[in-house]
Structure formats: structure tokens, C-alpha cells
Design an enzyme around this catalytic site. Structure first.
Site, short mmCIF file in Angstrom:
data_model
loop_
_atom_site.label_atom_id
_atom_site.label_comp_id
_atom_site.label_asym_id
_atom_site.label_seq_id
_atom_site.Cartn_x
_atom_site.Cartn_y
_atom_site.Cartn_z
N GLN A 170 31.87 -77.40 -56.31
CA GLN A 170 32.08 -75.99 -55.75
C GLN A 170 33.23 -75.67 -56.60
O GLN A 170 33.28 -74.28 -56.92
CB GLN A 170 32.66 -76.27 -54.45
CG GLN A 170 31.39 -76.36 -53.54
CD GLN A 170 31.97 -76.55 -52.04
OE1 GLN A 170 32.97 -76.52 -51.46
NE2 GLN A 170 30.92 -76.71 -51.30
N ASP A 309 25.05 -84.67 -49.16
CA ASP A 309 24.90 -84.10 -47.94
C ASP A 309 23.73 -84.63 -46.83
O ASP A 309 23.64 -84.62 -45.60
CB ASP A 309 24.69 -82.50 -47.85
CG ASP A 309 26.31 -81.79 -48.07
OD1 ASP A 309 27.27 -82.63 -47.85
OD2 ASP A 309 26.10 -80.75 -48.25
N LYS A 336 34.51 -84.69 -47.06
CA LYS A 336 33.89 -83.42 -46.55
C LYS A 336 34.53 -83.31 -45.26
O LYS A 336 35.73 -83.52 -45.10
CB LYS A 336 32.19 -84.14 -46.28
CG LYS A 336 31.60 -84.35 -47.39
CD LYS A 336 31.14 -83.40 -48.22
CE LYS A 336 30.35 -83.46 -49.53
NZ LYS A 336 29.85 -82.42 -50.21
#
Length: 423
Positions: A170, A309, A336
Site C-alpha cells: 500500500q 488476506d 493487519k
């Protein structure tokens, strides 16, 4: 508050599960929203995810002075202006919202921006993203409730940055989205990146907004000044589909899901290949409808570096598999919304199996007997851990605490789950 998980043992093996319509993708929706914000003109979307993470992004854009309209499933964003915050921006627990906004605000905002959110949001890594922004003149002043971001006095014409992306892709995505809004674009470099499939997803969406970005190993070239507004239908979420696909694998039944794009760059599309390797059968019955039939016939052996994920849902599935499993490439899970690696091991044990975490990146699972009565499972306020508990409950029943944490990305998950089972 807790929720009882219905066991699926009363349903005939091999019968069809009720069709499932999956929600929009958080990853795609938040990328598209920021691209609409920086592209000059008016963009329209249909099929965007309506959930907490995307709501925080839309409210943040509105709080930055952009015109954001929502009507009958269509979102309209008027982009291209410079952001200016008249009040603090609340970002909830949305890591994508924070990390995607930061570079744009650091280089383009008119005046300081106050950012606030859940405590866990600011505990997650930001340093590798802040370092290049601070080198460009922005300042970050954290405190107990959030942080002040003071933008650089002058935005560069172009970015040419080396980024430490080992903890999160990200960081690179946020910088790439902002580079596309600069006159000269930019080039990003890195030696190692977590979850590299998300860079391919960002490249796909940059191109859909007119920016022909070129992604190579360790290098990303982003042309500047090419973004244009778009009128788009956003795809369904492969991440949201994962628990339902796992349900077909657990129950031995067939399931149809839509709308899903077989050419989507979402990394979690790998769920189909993982289940096929475990003996399930998949086929496309329409342009956006996937049919998957179980049962899972063997344990799983897979490297999830590109799709970490999926770790929690697959951990639940391996606890119910016919044999031992090993899931690798999970080194980012502790960073996370909760420590998903530790929580996944706890879930396996809650489902009666044994779990061993090896080297901080591998989960080795040995299925065990069906567990007896036990305390409710705590998903640690993490939506993906709640999805995983639902998969485990198909065979083991039980209760899950705080079921409403699914609202982060899939608010009506439990209704859709019960509908799939015909409950």
C-alpha cells in the site's frame, strides 16, 4: 454480543448451495475513489462496496472539499482540485484510506490536515511511507488520538523514489496514485515488496483511468498528466467471495457466485486455483458467474505471498481438511487489523486441530477431531477472522463474539451466509 454458527451437517452432501451475490471490492473501490478524486472531471461508479472502509474514504474526500454525490447505487465524484480540510478527518480502521490519502495530502493539500481513527490504525506501519514524504518537505506529528500532516511547501513536478515496501504494498500504491496526478508522473523503485499482486491491481486501475503505467520487478513507471474521469461498473470482491468458496469446499456442495471478473487483477482470485489444487472443481457458467463444487479432497500446500488476506479463511479450511496443510508467505499477517497469524492459529485450535507457527511466516496445520463445547471465538474486531470462523462453524458449530466487525467490508455478511445455507 455473540452469534451462534449453524452447523451444515443437516444438509445433504453434494446438493447445491443457494447462489451468492458478492459485494464490491474494497481494494478496487478505494483505488477508484482516489483516482476519481485526482482525475480532473466528474467520474461515476456503480457497484462500489458500501461498507465502513469505503464510507470513511468517501467522507474523507467530502471533508477535503470534493463534491461527492451518492444516489441509487451510483457515486459521482468531481475531481482534480486541491484538497483542503476544514475539520479533522475520521478514517476508522481503514489502512487503505490512510495510506492512499497520505501522499496526495502530503504533496497537494492546502494547509495542514488532521487525521484521526481507531487506535490500531496508527499502530500499523507507516514509517516507510512517511520517510520519502518527509524528505520532500511534509511533516508528520503523531499524538495519542491521531496525527497532524503538514504538507510540503511545494509539490514536485515528478517523483523518483526508492521505497521500503517489505511491510506493505500500500505504500507503493499510495505513491503511484499521487504520481499519476503530477505533471511529470514518477518512477518508484524497491528491492522487495509485500503482496505484489496489489501492485498489478493498482496498475490495472491506473490504466482504466487513462494512465498507462508500466510495472516491472522492482520498478514502476507512472506517466503524469494522463488521468481522465471515467464512468464505470466496479467488479465484485474476490476477498469477500473467499469464505463462500471455502463453504463449498467444506460441505462438498456446489455454489454459484457473481459478479466476479475472471480477468480481475485482485490477488485473492487465487482462491480458485488453491481449491482446485485441493480437489475442488470450478467452471465459469457466464461472463461473471463462477461455479465451484467441493469437497476438498486433500490438505493444502500453498505460498500466499501474493494473497495473504486469504490466510484466515484458508486456516479454517485446513482445520477441516482431510489431511495436514502448510500455508506460507504469511509474514504480513501480524501487521493487519489484528495479528491474523496468531489469531488464525488460535482459530485452528478452536476447531479441534493443531497449529504451529514457523518462522513468523508459515502456518502448519494438522486437523483434529470435532471439538466439544468451548468458549466463543473472539475475532479480535477483525472482519476476516469473523469470516474464517463462519467457515469453521460449518462443521464444528460454536459461537463468535462481536459478529458486527464484518461491517468493515461486508456489512450484510451474516444474512448472505444464512441465505447461502438456506437458513
Amino acid at each position: 454480543m455473540s452469534l451462534s454458527l449453524p452447523e451444515d451437517t443437516s444438509l445433504p452432501r453434494g446438493a447445491a448451495l443457494h447462489p451468492v451475490r458478492v459485494p464490491g471490492s474494497k481494494s478496487v473501490t478505494n483505488r477508484a475513489l482516489l483516482l476519481a478524486a485526482v482525475a480532473p472531471g466528474r467520474s461515476r461508479f456503480r457497484g462500489g462496496l458500501e461498507a465502513e472502509d469505503t464510507r470513511w474514504m468517501r467522507r474523507a474526500l467530502a471533508g477535503l472539499g470534493l463534491e461527492v454525490q451518492e444516489e441509487e447505487g451510483t457515486w459521482t465524484i468531481a475531481g482534480g482540485g486541491r484538497p483542503r480540510a476544514a475539520a479533522p478527518l475520521w478514517l476508522g480502521a481503514s489502512g487503505t484510506t490512510l495510506r492512499f490519502l497520505l501522499p496526495w495530502l502530503a504533496l497537494k493539500a492546502e494547509g495542514p490536515v488532521r487525521l484521526e481513527g481507531d487506535p490500531r490504525l496508527f499502530e500499523r506501519p507507516l514509517g516507510p511511507l512517511l520517510a520519502p514524504l518527509e524528505a520532500l518537505g511534509a511533516t508528520w506529528e503523531p499524538d495519542a488520538k491521531g496525527a497532524w500532516l503538514r504538507p510540503a511547501a511545494r509539490a514536485p513536478e515528478r517523483l523518483d523514489l526508492a521505497v521500503d515496501a517489505r511491510l506493505s504494498s500500500q505504500f507503493l500504491t499510495g505513491l503511484a496514485l499521487t504520481a499519476a496526478a503530477l505533471p511529470g508522473g514518477g518512477t518508484l523503485h524497491w528491492a522487495e515488496v509485500a503482496s505484489p499482486s496489489y501492485l498489478a491491481l493498482t496498475t490495472q486501475w491506473l490504466r482504466r483511468f487513462g494512465c498507462e503505467a508500466r510495472l516491472e520487478p522492482g520498478r514502476w513507471d507512472i506517466p503524469g498528466g494522463a488521468l481522465a474521469p471515467r464512468d464505470l461498473d466496479l467488479p465484485g470482491d474476490w476477498s469477500g467471495a473467499a469464505a463462500f468458496l471455502a463453504a463449498a469446499a467444506v460441505t462438498g456442495r456446489s455454489l454459484r457466485l457473481a459478479p466476479l471478473d475472471p480477468e480481475d487483477a485482485q490477488g485473492d482470485r487465487t482462491m480458485v486455483a488453491i481449491l482446485e489444487a485441493g480437489g475442488c472443481r470450478a467452471r465459469w457458467t457466464g461472463t461473471q458467474e463462477l461455479e465451484l463444487a467441493g469437497p476438498l479432497q486433500r490438505g493444502l500446500d500453498w505460498d500466499l505471498t501474493d494473497c495473504p488476506d486469504l490466510g484466515p479463511v484458508l486456516a479454517a479450511l485446513t482445520a477441516l481438511a482431510p489431511g495436514p496443510s502448510e500455508l506460507r508467505g504469511l509474514h504480513t499477517l501480524p501487521l493487519k487489523e489484528c495479528d491474523r497469524l496468531d489469531a488464525s492459529a488460535e482459530l485452528v485450535r478452536w476447531l479441534g486441530g493443531s497449529a504451529e507457527v514457523i518462522g513468523g511466516h508459515t502456518l502448519r496445520v494438522q486437523p483434529g477431531p470435532r471439538p466439544g463445547p468451548r468458549p466463543p471465538f473472539n475475532p479480535r474486531n477483525d472482519h476476516r477472522m469473523a469470516f474464517a470462523a463462519a467457515v469453521g462453524g460449518l462443521r464444528c458449530g460454536g459461537e463468535v463474539l462481536d459478529p458486527h466487525c464484518v461491517a468493515k467490508t461486508f456489512p450484510d455478511f451474516w444474512d448472505v451466509w444464512r441465505g447461502m445455507l438456506g437458513c
